[in-house]
Structure formats: structure tokens, C-alpha cells
Design a protein around this motif. Structure first.
Motif, short mmCIF file in Angstrom:
data_model
loop_
_atom_site.label_atom_id
_atom_site.label_comp_id
_atom_site.label_asym_id
_atom_site.label_seq_id
_atom_site.Cartn_x
_atom_site.Cartn_y
_atom_site.Cartn_z
N GLN A 211 0.81 -1.22 0.00
CA GLN A 211 0.00 0.00 0.00
C GLN A 211 0.84 1.27 0.00
O GLN A 211 0.31 2.38 0.17
CB GLN A 211 -0.92 0.01 1.23
CG GLN A 211 -1.83 -1.20 1.32
CD GLN A 211 -2.87 -1.24 0.23
OE1 GLN A 211 -3.64 -0.29 0.05
NE2 GLN A 211 -2.91 -2.33 -0.53
N SER A 212 2.16 1.15 -0.19
CA SER A 212 3.04 2.32 -0.08
C SER A 212 2.65 3.44 -1.02
O SER A 212 2.78 4.63 -0.67
CB SER A 212 4.49 1.90 -0.34
OG SER A 212 4.93 0.96 0.61
N SER A 213 2.15 3.10 -2.20
CA SER A 213 1.82 4.15 -3.18
C SER A 213 0.72 5.07 -2.68
O SER A 213 0.77 6.28 -2.93
CB SER A 213 1.43 3.52 -4.51
OG SER A 213 0.26 2.71 -4.37
N ILE A 214 -0.28 4.52 -1.99
CA ILE A 214 -1.34 5.41 -1.50
C ILE A 214 -0.99 6.00 -0.14
O ILE A 214 -1.53 7.05 0.23
CB ILE A 214 -2.70 4.69 -1.45
CG1 ILE A 214 -2.69 3.54 -0.44
CG2 ILE A 214 -3.12 4.22 -2.83
CD1 ILE A 214 -4.09 2.96 -0.21
N GLU A 215 -0.09 5.36 0.60
CA GLU A 215 0.29 5.91 1.91
C GLU A 215 1.07 7.21 1.78
O GLU A 215 1.16 7.99 2.74
CB GLU A 215 1.11 4.87 2.69
CG GLU A 215 0.26 3.70 3.15
CD GLU A 215 1.06 2.57 3.77
OE1 GLU A 215 0.46 1.62 4.29
OE2 GLU A 215 2.31 2.63 3.72
N ARG A 216 1.62 7.46 0.61
CA ARG A 216 2.34 8.72 0.39
C ARG A 216 1.41 9.88 0.05
O ARG A 216 1.85 11.03 0.01
CB ARG A 216 3.36 8.53 -0.74
CG ARG A 216 4.52 7.60 -0.38
CD ARG A 216 5.61 7.65 -1.43
NE ARG A 216 5.21 7.02 -2.68
CZ ARG A 216 5.44 5.74 -2.99
NH1 ARG A 216 6.05 4.94 -2.11
NH2 ARG A 216 5.05 5.24 -4.15
N ARG A 217 0.14 9.60 -0.17
CA ARG A 217 -0.80 10.64 -0.51
C ARG A 217 -1.18 11.47 0.73
O ARG A 217 -1.29 10.93 1.84
CB ARG A 217 -2.07 10.04 -1.12
CG ARG A 217 -1.86 9.39 -2.48
CD ARG A 217 -3.13 8.71 -2.95
NE ARG A 217 -4.26 9.66 -3.05
CZ ARG A 217 -4.79 10.08 -4.19
NH1 ARG A 217 -4.29 9.65 -5.35
NH2 ARG A 217 -5.82 10.90 -4.20
N GLU A 218 -1.43 12.76 0.51
CA GLU A 218 -1.81 13.62 1.62
C GLU A 218 -3.23 13.38 2.10
O GLU A 218 -3.59 13.83 3.20
CB GLU A 218 -1.63 15.09 1.21
CG GLU A 218 -0.17 15.48 0.98
CD GLU A 218 0.00 16.96 0.68
OE1 GLU A 218 -1.04 17.65 0.56
OE2 GLU A 218 1.15 17.41 0.57
N ASP A 219 -4.05 12.69 1.30
CA ASP A 219 -5.42 12.43 1.72
C ASP A 219 -5.59 11.04 2.33
O ASP A 219 -6.71 10.52 2.42
CB ASP A 219 -6.39 12.61 0.55
CG ASP A 219 -6.02 11.80 -0.69
OD1 ASP A 219 -4.97 11.12 -0.65
OD2 ASP A 219 -6.77 11.85 -1.68
N VAL A 220 -4.50 10.43 2.76
CA VAL A 220 -4.53 9.16 3.48
C VAL A 220 -3.81 9.35 4.81
O VAL A 220 -2.60 9.60 4.83
CB VAL A 220 -3.87 8.02 2.68
CG1 VAL A 220 -3.91 6.72 3.48
CG2 VAL A 220 -4.57 7.83 1.34
#
Length: 550
Positions: free
Chosen positions: A417-426
Motif C-alpha cells: 500500500q506504499s503508493s497510497i500511503e504517500r498521498r496527503e489524503d490518506v
């Protein structure tokens, strides 16, 4: 597993069965060439009785060689069967009539068992609820209990990722049966193929809640998820939840930790157990369509395979089903089963484990609290704190794996899930590395104290296992749609269940965000969201933790 096998099997194609209203359904019937009468297995499906993936679930030739008569029937309005295709609408009455018809076929011993998964699991439940006298056992696999919790919707959000491709796929046969010219038929099918292939390239973005571009373009039946919201009787036609007590025959439930219908499988099993019925449960690390290594980004080993390896003392899951049916459909075989009623695959340890019940009796609740600064710990924060993010429906958080059934561009299962964990909305909350292993087996609940100014707000939560190398593997997740401008309160998200050992050096992680697209439909607009942690408004994940031995 060691039984005598017939050397010859006969197949009779398109055998007609007349339903109570005069409509004829058709089935393929597989019989051993020697012996008889035989216990009879029936499955009913809308996907075509000759479709190889369907036939492979419980190979009818090999099953007939082992002493069963197998009947595979097209449901009403599908492929070789007559009548009108209305998803879910006729399965109770047609199921009852088909069971009694199958029991009277030449060679049948008069005792019928039903098998199959997904829609084929639902057709079992619908027939069993009607109590046909000749039905002796069912083995529903990978199927739902309440269609608004995993099939059409989840937590109030539409299961868009499943419903759009499902409508297109089932629409092909619908179009071929339409009274239109061959040229028009070819044009429509070609357009549907184009739309299906475009789903992985952004077509999902056309759809907000309430839209149905598939029906509008192609004239096929409406997406069942939208139809169920508009017409509650659609969902009511395939609800199992609350009706399990009407089912008096033995049941064998097969589920997957990453199956889109895991929640329903567990609900159905526990309801049957609570009703005092003969019932059994097997849950592996499977998705709806993937049953052996690799599972997403994980390799769990040969033991994890659903077919071809003895994951159970009675063999693989096909062997388990045949043994179950032999006990309950053959008068010459004792029906007493001595092994544990529940068998689950524990990830992390990557071993099968027998249990006396579900949930296991020796798990206790542990609350892990969200901490200021992104921590996750068993200690409740004393001071007030909060975390915030901005949700934007034009840039939704993408679905990465999980309990999904979507086109090939969106694979299901355990993924980093690293790709979405870098998002500011997660929002990401992570524990310290564990010093000893921790087994989490059972239902996982996320409790949020949160607020939003939006007229409708989605809260998505997820539990992950973070490996020492930083890989963050999703275990389970859930969504809750909250309506009401300025909504603020305590929200409980059902993340369903898992069985996973967090090994020493691993960390627990919780995600909180505003969506998972295109699995679930988007709420329009963009708003700020706040999650509180501390004091009377502490947010936490409730984990079922196996007690360590004294």
C-alpha cells in the motif's frame, strides 16, 4: 481420496426441466457408467453451464467418477434455458423445482446436494430457504449473506468496481437473445467489449452514485447495485441474512480472507451454528478468483492452495466437498464428523489451524489507539489531538488490492500500500516494531471520532501488516457513508475479519481516508475531514488477539 472410481462417465446435454410456471430450464447431466443409484449434486448458474472456469470448481467428470451424479443447470433466461433474465428474481421457486426435478432423474438416489460459489452459492441458499424435500445438504462458497454488505453495496457505498463489469459480462448473453438484426447485435456486443476494456483506463470515472452509463448505452438490465437502491425488492430477492434458521440441512461454508463476500460467508456460518445446525467452515487466503501463489505481493506457500494440495485431512477443498456430500447424501455412509468444524489459514504463520468455533473462543479484544503524530499504540492518549485531510472526488484514492472483483487492471488480494500511503489524503498510523509475535484472528472494528462539513461523507479504514523492509500489506478494510451536512460523531467501521500473525519486527498500521475508487463509488465534491484522537474522543482499532499461552 482413495475411493473406487468409475472408469466411464456419460454426459447428457441440455436435459429439460419444466418449472411450475411452464418455463423450461436446461442442464448437463454427468453420470457414472456403473453402479447407482447415485447421490446427486446440483449447481445453478447464469454464466453458461459449459464455461470452463465454472466446470472446474468441482470437476463434474472427476466427481461423477467418484460416485455422484452431477447436474449443471443454466438459470432462467440464460444460455440454453428459456424465460426472461431478471437477476436473482426467480431463484427461490426455480431452485425448489430444480432440486425436486434432479431428485427424480434416472439414476438419482433421491437425495440432492447443491454446490457452487458466488451467484451459484446464492442459488443454493434461495433453494434451501424454500425447503425442497429432496435437498439434503448445501456447500455455498464465496457468497454473500446480505447483498447490501458486499454485493451491491458496503457501508452505504455502492460496490461500483464489481457491478459495472458484472453488468457488461452478463449483458453479452442478454444481447444475443434480443430480437434485433445480426448487424445490430454485433454492433452492441462490440461496443460492450470496448467499454469493458476501457474500465481499466478510466471509464469508471464516468460514474457517480445514481449513474448507470452501461444501461444507458447498451440497453442491458440496470446495474443490480443501483436497482437495489431504487427498488428494495431487488435486494430482498437474494437476502440470506435473517433466513438461515429456515435452512435445516447441513451446510459447508468456504470463504477467502480476500474474497469480496468474506463478511457474508462468516455471517452465514455463525447464524447456522447459532441455530444448532450441522455446519462447517473453511477459510483460506484466497480472493474471489485467485486460489494459489502468488497472492498479490505475497507468496504463502503450497499449503495455501485451494485445489491440488491437501489443505485438510480430507484433501483439498474439492475433496472436502465430496466427503461432506458423501456423508449426507449416501444412506450407507455415517453422517458423524469428528474433526473440528472450523479450519482457517493463518497468514504470517502460513499454516492451517483447526478451531472449535468462529470466532475462536480464546481471542480477546485489544484496542490500539490512534496517536498524535501518526503513532498506533495500546495506550489511550490523554490529551486532545486531531489529524485532518482534504478529500477531492476528482482525484480519488485508488483501490490497491483488497477484497475486490474488478477487471484485470485492478487485481484483488494482498498488495503493498506504499503508493497510497504517500498521498496527503490518506492518514497513516503505525505502531512500533513488535518484539514478540501477535496473532490477530477474528472480526476487526475501527471506531472513529470524526467530523466533516460535507453533506455526505465516506470514511474508509484499513488494517495493514508492515514488514521490516517497509512493505505495507493490506489485511482488511471497510467503508461507512454518513449523510448529513456538518456530520460529527462516533462512527463504527466494520473491517470484516482476518487471521494474521504479526511477526517480531513487524508493525501494525491503520489507514483512514475518504474513499477507495473504483471499488466503491465516489461522493462528489471536496471537503476537509478531521479525525480526533485523545480523551473522550479517542479513535481506535479493535483487534481480536489470540491469548498467549501461560
Amino acid at each position: 481420496m482413495g475411493e473406487d472410481k468409475s472408469t466411464e462417465v456419460s454426459i447428457e446435454f441440455d436435459v429439460p426441466a419444466r418449472m411450475r410456471d411452464g418455463v423450461t430450464l436446461r442442464a448437463n447431466v454427468y453420470r457414472p457408467e456403473t453402479g447407482g443409484p447415485w447421490p446427486t449434486l446440483l449447481t445453478r448458474l447464469p454464466y453458461g453451464k459449459d464455461l470452463p472456469p465454472v466446470v472446474s470448481i468441482l470437476d463434474p467428470v472427476q466427481t461423477a467418477r467418484r460416485g455422484f451424479m452431477v447436474v449443471i443447470q443454466d438459470t432462467r433466461g440464460r444460455f440454453a434455458s428459456d424465460g426472461e433474465w431478471k437477476p436473482f428474481a426467480y431463484e427461490r421457486e426455480d431452485g425448489y423445482d430444480s432440486v425436486e426435478w434432479a431428485a427424480g432423474l434416472p439414476g438419482s438416489n433421491g437425495r440432492v446436494g447443491m454446490y457452487g460459489e458466488s451467484y451459484l452459492g446464492s442459488t443454493q441458499w434461495m433453494a434451501a430457504i424454500e425447503r425442497p424435500p429432496s435437498l439434503a445438504a448445501i456447500a455455498p462458497a464465496l457468497t454473500w449473506s446480505n447483498p447490501l454488505d458486499g454485493l451491491f453495496a458496503r457501508g452505504g457505498a455502492l460496490e461500483l468496481g464489481l457491478m459495472v463489469p458484472w453488468s457488461i459480462e452478463t449483458g453479452f448473453d442478454y444481447v444475443t437473445r434480443m430480437d434485433i438484426s445480426a448487424a445490430e447485435r454485433g454492433r452492441r456486443i462490440e461496443a460492450m467489449v470496448e467499454d469493458y476494456d476501457a474500465l481499466s483506463k478510466g471509464l469508471y470515472l464516468e460514474t457517480f452514485a445514481g449513474d448507470d452509463p452501461v444501461r444507458q448505452r447498451h440497453g442491458v438490465p440496470p446495474m443490480p447495485s443501483l436497482a437495489a437502491v431504487e427498488s428494495p425488492e431487488i435486494a430482498a430477492s437474494c437476502v440470506v441474512e435473517g433466513a438461515q434458521e429456515r435452512v435445516e440441512v447441513p451446510t459447508l461454508h468456504i470463504g477467502g480472507w480476500y474474497d469480496i463476500f468474506l463478511g457474508g460467508t462468516l455471517v452465514n456460518y455463525t447464524a447456522m451454528a447459532a441455530a444448532g445446525r450441522e455446519t462447517r467452515l473453511v477459510v483460506g487466503p484466497w480472493t474471489h478468483v485467485r486460489w494459489s501463489d502468488p497472492f498479490g505481493d505475497l507468496t504463502l506457500g503450497l499449503r495455501a492452495s485451494r485445489f491440488g494440495f491437501p489443505a485438510h485431512p480430507e484433501g483439498d477443498t474439492a475433496d472436502v466437498q465430496r466427503a461432506f456430500f458423501r456423508r449426507h447424501l449416501s444412506s450407507s455412509t455415517p453422517t458423524v464428523e469428528s474433526d473440528a468444524p472450523v479450519r482457517i489459514f493463518v497468514m504470517g504463520r502460513n499454516r492451517w489451524q483447526d478451531e472449535p468455533s468462529w470466532p475462536p473462543p480464546d481471542v480477546v479484544e485489544q484496542r490500539w489507539f490512534l496517536q498524535t503524530g501518526g503513532g498506533l499504540a495500546p495506550e489511550q492518549p490523554k490529551g486532545d489531538g486531531e489529524s485532518s485531510f482534504v478529500y477531492d472526488s476528482d482525484d480519488p484514492v485508488p483501490t490497491v488490492g483488497g477484497n475486490t472483483v474488478m477487471p484485470p487492471g485492478f487485481p484483488s488480494g494482498p498488495f503493498d500500500q506504499s503508493s497510497i500511503e504517500r498521498r496527503e489524503d490518506v492518514l497513516v498510523f503505525t505502531s512500533d516494531p513488535l518484539s514478540v509475535e501477535m496473532e490477530v484472528t477474528g472480526e476487526v472494528i475501527l471506531v472513529l471520532h470524526a467530523d466533516s462539513s460535507a453533506p455526505s461523507t465516506d470514511w474508509v479504514g484499513r488494517l495493514c501488516d508492515v514488514h521490516p523492509n517497509g512493505t505495507s500489506i493490506n489485511l482488511c478494510d471497510g467503508i461507512l457513508r454518513v449523510d448529513g451536512a456538518g456530520a460529527s460523531g462516533r462512527y463504527v467501521l466494520d473491517l470484516w475479519a482476518t487471521s494474521n500473525v504479526f511477526l517480531p519486527g513487524h508493525r501494525l498500521r491503520v489507514h483512514i481516508t475518504g474513499g477507495s475508487f473504483p471499488r466503491w463509488d465516489r461522493n462528489p465534491g471536496g471537503t476537509s475531514r478531521r479525525v480526533h484522537h485523545g480523551g473522550d474522543r479517542s479513535s481506535y482499532v479493535s483487534l481480536p488477539v489470540r491469548r498467549l499461552p501461560d
